[in-house]
Design a protein around this motif. Structure first.
Motif, PDB file in Angstrom:
ATOM      1  N   LEU C 102      -0.807   7.656  -7.748  1.00 53.53           N
ATOM      2  CA  LEU C 102      -1.368   7.362  -6.432  1.00 53.53           C
ATOM      3  C   LEU C 102      -0.814   6.029  -5.923  1.00 53.53           C
ATOM      4  O   LEU C 102      -0.643   5.097  -6.699  1.00 53.53           O
ATOM      5  N   ASN C 103      -0.545   5.938  -4.632  1.00 58.39           N
ATOM      6  CA  ASN C 103      -0.020   4.710  -3.995  1.00 58.39           C
ATOM      7  C   ASN C 103       1.265   4.228  -4.646  1.00 58.39           C
ATOM      8  O   ASN C 103       1.479   3.052  -4.839  1.00 58.39           O
ATOM      9  N   ARG C 104       2.132   5.191  -4.969  1.00 60.29           N
ATOM     10  CA  ARG C 104       3.372   4.828  -5.638  1.00 60.29           C
ATOM     11  C   ARG C 104       4.265   3.996  -4.725  1.00 60.29           C
ATOM     12  O   ARG C 104       5.076   3.185  -5.192  1.00 60.29           O
ATOM     13  N   ASP C 105       4.109   4.202  -3.406  1.00 54.90           N
ATOM     14  CA  ASP C 105       4.958   3.492  -2.441  1.00 54.90           C
ATOM     15  C   ASP C 105       4.608   2.006  -2.352  1.00 54.90           C
ATOM     16  O   ASP C 105       5.357   1.229  -1.772  1.00 54.90           O
ATOM     17  N   LYS C 106       3.446   1.614  -2.935  1.00 57.38           N
ATOM     18  CA  LYS C 106       3.039   0.214  -2.800  1.00 57.38           C
ATOM     19  C   LYS C 106       3.642  -0.687  -3.879  1.00 57.38           C
ATOM     20  O   LYS C 106       3.392  -1.887  -3.879  1.00 57.38           O
ATOM     21  N   VAL C 107       4.416  -0.110  -4.800  1.00 61.35           N
ATOM     22  CA  VAL C 107       4.874  -0.897  -5.950  1.00 61.35           C
ATOM     23  C   VAL C 107       5.682  -2.103  -5.502  1.00 61.35           C
ATOM     24  O   VAL C 107       5.505  -3.215  -5.992  1.00 61.35           O
ATOM     25  N   GLU C 108       6.552  -1.885  -4.502  1.00 60.27           N
ATOM     26  CA  GLU C 108       7.398  -2.997  -4.044  1.00 60.27           C
ATOM     27  C   GLU C 108       6.546  -4.096  -3.415  1.00 60.27           C
ATOM     28  O   GLU C 108       6.792  -5.293  -3.600  1.00 60.27           O
ATOM     29  N   GLN C 109       5.497  -3.671  -2.689  1.00 63.84           N
ATOM     30  CA  GLN C 109       4.574  -4.635  -2.071  1.00 63.84           C
ATOM     31  C   GLN C 109       3.826  -5.434  -3.135  1.00 63.84           C
ATOM     32  O   GLN C 109       3.658  -6.649  -3.014  1.00 63.84           O
ATOM     33  N   ILE C 110       3.407  -4.755  -4.207  1.00 64.88           N
ATOM     34  CA  ILE C 110       2.708  -5.451  -5.289  1.00 64.88           C
ATOM     35  C   ILE C 110       3.665  -6.400  -5.987  1.00 64.88           C
ATOM     36  O   ILE C 110       3.323  -7.532  -6.330  1.00 64.88           O
ATOM     37  N   ARG C 111       4.907  -5.946  -6.165  1.00 62.04           N
ATOM     38  CA  ARG C 111       5.895  -6.734  -6.897  1.00 62.04           C
ATOM     39  C   ARG C 111       6.154  -8.063  -6.201  1.00 62.04           C
ATOM     40  O   ARG C 111       6.313  -9.096  -6.859  1.00 62.04           O
ATOM     41  N   THR C 112       6.187  -8.050  -4.868  1.00 61.68           N
ATOM     42  CA  THR C 112       6.466  -9.290  -4.136  1.00 61.68           C
ATOM     43  C   THR C 112       5.191 -10.041  -3.780  1.00 61.68           C
ATOM     44  O   THR C 112       5.243 -11.005  -3.016  1.00 61.68           O
ATOM     45  N   ARG C 113       4.046  -9.604  -4.314  1.00 61.34           N
ATOM     46  CA  ARG C 113       2.754 -10.292  -4.171  1.00 61.34           C
ATOM     47  C   ARG C 113       2.314 -10.412  -2.718  1.00 61.34           C
ATOM     48  O   ARG C 113       1.754 -11.422  -2.313  1.00 61.34           O
ATOM     49  N   GLN C 114       2.594  -9.375  -1.910  1.00 55.53           N
ATOM     50  CA  GLN C 114       2.104  -9.406  -0.533  1.00 55.53           C
ATOM     51  C   GLN C 114       0.658  -8.932  -0.496  1.00 55.53           C
ATOM     52  O   GLN C 114       0.234  -8.149  -1.328  1.00 55.53           O
ATOM     53  N   ALA C 115      -0.062  -9.431   0.528  1.00 57.89           N
ATOM     54  CA  ALA C 115      -1.449  -8.993   0.693  1.00 57.89           C
ATOM     55  C   ALA C 115      -1.475  -7.608   1.312  1.00 57.89           C
ATOM     56  O   ALA C 115      -0.527  -7.184   1.960  1.00 57.89           O
ATOM     57  N   GLU C 116      -2.572  -6.896   1.029  1.00 56.68           N
ATOM     58  CA  GLU C 116      -2.777  -5.582   1.638  1.00 56.68           C
ATOM     59  C   GLU C 116      -3.026  -5.787   3.131  1.00 56.68           C
ATOM     60  O   GLU C 116      -3.874  -6.589   3.518  1.00 56.68           O
ATOM     61  N   PRO C 117      -2.262  -5.120   4.007  1.00 58.56           N
ATOM     62  CA  PRO C 117      -2.506  -5.323   5.450  1.00 58.56           C
ATOM     63  C   PRO C 117      -3.889  -4.840   5.864  1.00 58.56           C
ATOM     64  O   PRO C 117      -4.396  -3.840   5.353  1.00 58.56           O
ATOM     65  N   LYS C 118      -4.522  -5.611   6.764  1.00 59.84           N
ATOM     66  CA  LYS C 118      -5.864  -5.239   7.240  1.00 59.84           C
ATOM     67  C   LYS C 118      -5.761  -4.039   8.178  1.00 59.84           C
ATOM     68  O   LYS C 118      -4.832  -3.928   8.958  1.00 59.84           O
TER      69      LYS C 118
END
Lengths: 167, 89, 119
Positions: C102-118
């Motif tokens: 689940l949410n496999r597309d978020k890996v790059e976002q997690i890797r670069t420590r970005q916040a979850e967009p509101k």
């Protein structure tokens, strides 16, 4: 929100207690001399490393911590039984996933404690926190319902931590 | 009776060590080997504690404590190396 | 006798959990899932074995013997840190995840420590 008083003899009672107990357990003797030595060391050692201590939060409600720790121990046992079932069960039934948990706290110490709690309990490991401390990314072994997992983490673990640290 | 239980549990732990060894050899990535090694450390602590119970002595407790500390430090050092490509920056 | 029975039960619980952790490490398909088994099951397993040791030695000898609590405390403190560092390193080298994660597309976002967009 209370900060640690830098100039007090015992700046942080929790560090003091931890050092005291660890020294007693390590030497495994409970005579008067050893008690005095433990007292001396647990005051002297925090004083020696006072420069690298960051401006951390103080525990606002210490009486709530034993309840939290007991709840944590119970949850560790329950979650281990669940994880054991999932590990030994069919691999096809598992739905792993990354879950973004929005945080209400912005202080490093409570977030660290929350992340450690999450790593020890129900099928979840905290992987990363966003740079502005607003989101905690969690990897879960089995996510049937994403929102339910977020709600459970926030209610069960974040709310008591917020009360304990008063933030 | 406790000695029979200790022998039974050391069989279980020996089997777990074999499974960890399989993961250690197979990989596929370096990190899988690290986590296999970390689990082997934990299993080794359990074996030492079991030996202490079996021989009815608390002498081995310090050895278990040392393994616990070395295991944590070495795991985090190798993780740091993979993250940064360097331990001493 | 009853002490031996209780310690034996704790020993066997601990051994079974250690085995479950290793089986999880052996058979789960991707690295992030394999991370779960050792951090949790093995921690509880070692805790149970140390509880057995505490019970056994406290009743065998005079006075309590809770030295083993220190190892339990240490392992419970370090297990989450190890898990966090391992998963951080895994994200850094972009280890593959299972296709149905689940949410496999978020890996790059997690890797670069970005916040979850509101929303």
């Amino acid at each position: 929100m209370k900060r640690i008083k830098e100039n007090a003899i015992v700046p942080s009672p929790f560090t003091f207690l931890l050092l005291f107990i660890v020294w007693l357990l390590l030497t495994n003797s409970y005579g008067l001399g050893n008690l005095l030595l433990a007292l001396f060391l647990s005051i002297a050692l925090p004083w020696l490393v006072r420069d690298i201590r960051s401006n951390t939060l103080r525990v606002a409600k210490p009486l709530k911590t034993p309840g939290y720790i007991l709840m944590l121990l119970w949850d560790i046992i329950v979650s281990n039984v669940i994880v054991a079932q999932q590990v030994l069960g069919a691999k096809e039934n598992l739905r792993p996933g990354f879950v973004a948990v929005p945080l209400d706290m912005r202080e490093p110490l409570p977030i660290t404690l929350l992340a450690s709690t999450i790593s020890l309990t129900p099928g979840t490991v905290s992987t990363e926190v966003s740079e502005d401390y607003s989101t905690l990314y969690v990897h879960a072994l089995n996510v049937p319902d994403e929102q339910a997992l977020i709600q459970q983490i926030k209610q069960r673990y974040e709310t008591p931590l917020k009360e304990i640290f008063g933030c | 009776m406790l000695s029979y239980a200790a022998i039974f549990v050391s069989t279980l732990i020996g089997f777990s060590l074999l499974l960890n060894l399989w993961r250690f050899i197979k990989g596929p990535h370096m990190l899988d080997r690290i986590i296999a090694l970390d689990t082997m450390y934990i299993n080794a602590i359990a074996l030492i504690i079991l030996l202490g119970i079996f021989l009815e002595t608390t002498l081995y407790y310090e050895g278990a404590l040392l393994i616990a500390m070395l295991g944590f430090v070495s795991t985090s050092a190798v993780c740091k190396f993979i993250l940064r490509g360097d331990i001493i920056e | 006798m009853i002490v031996e029975l209780i310690s034996s039960i704790f020993l066997i619980i601990g051994g079974v959990f250690l085995l479950v952790g290793s089986v999880g490490l052996f058979r789960l398909p991707d690295f992030y899932m394999r991370l779960h088994a050792p951090t949790k099951a093995s921690t509880l397993g070692i805790g149970a074995i140390l509880v057995a040791s505490i019970i056994f030695f406290s009743f065998k000898e005079e006075g309590i013997n809770i030295q083993e609590m220190l190892i339990t405390l240490f392992i419970f403190l370090t297990a989450p840190i190890t898990a966090h560092m391992l998963s951080k390193a895994a994200l850094h080298v972009r280890l593959p995840t299972e296709p149905h994660t689940l949410n496999r597309d978020k890996v790059e976002q997690i890797r670069t420590r970005q916040a979850e967009p509101k929303d």
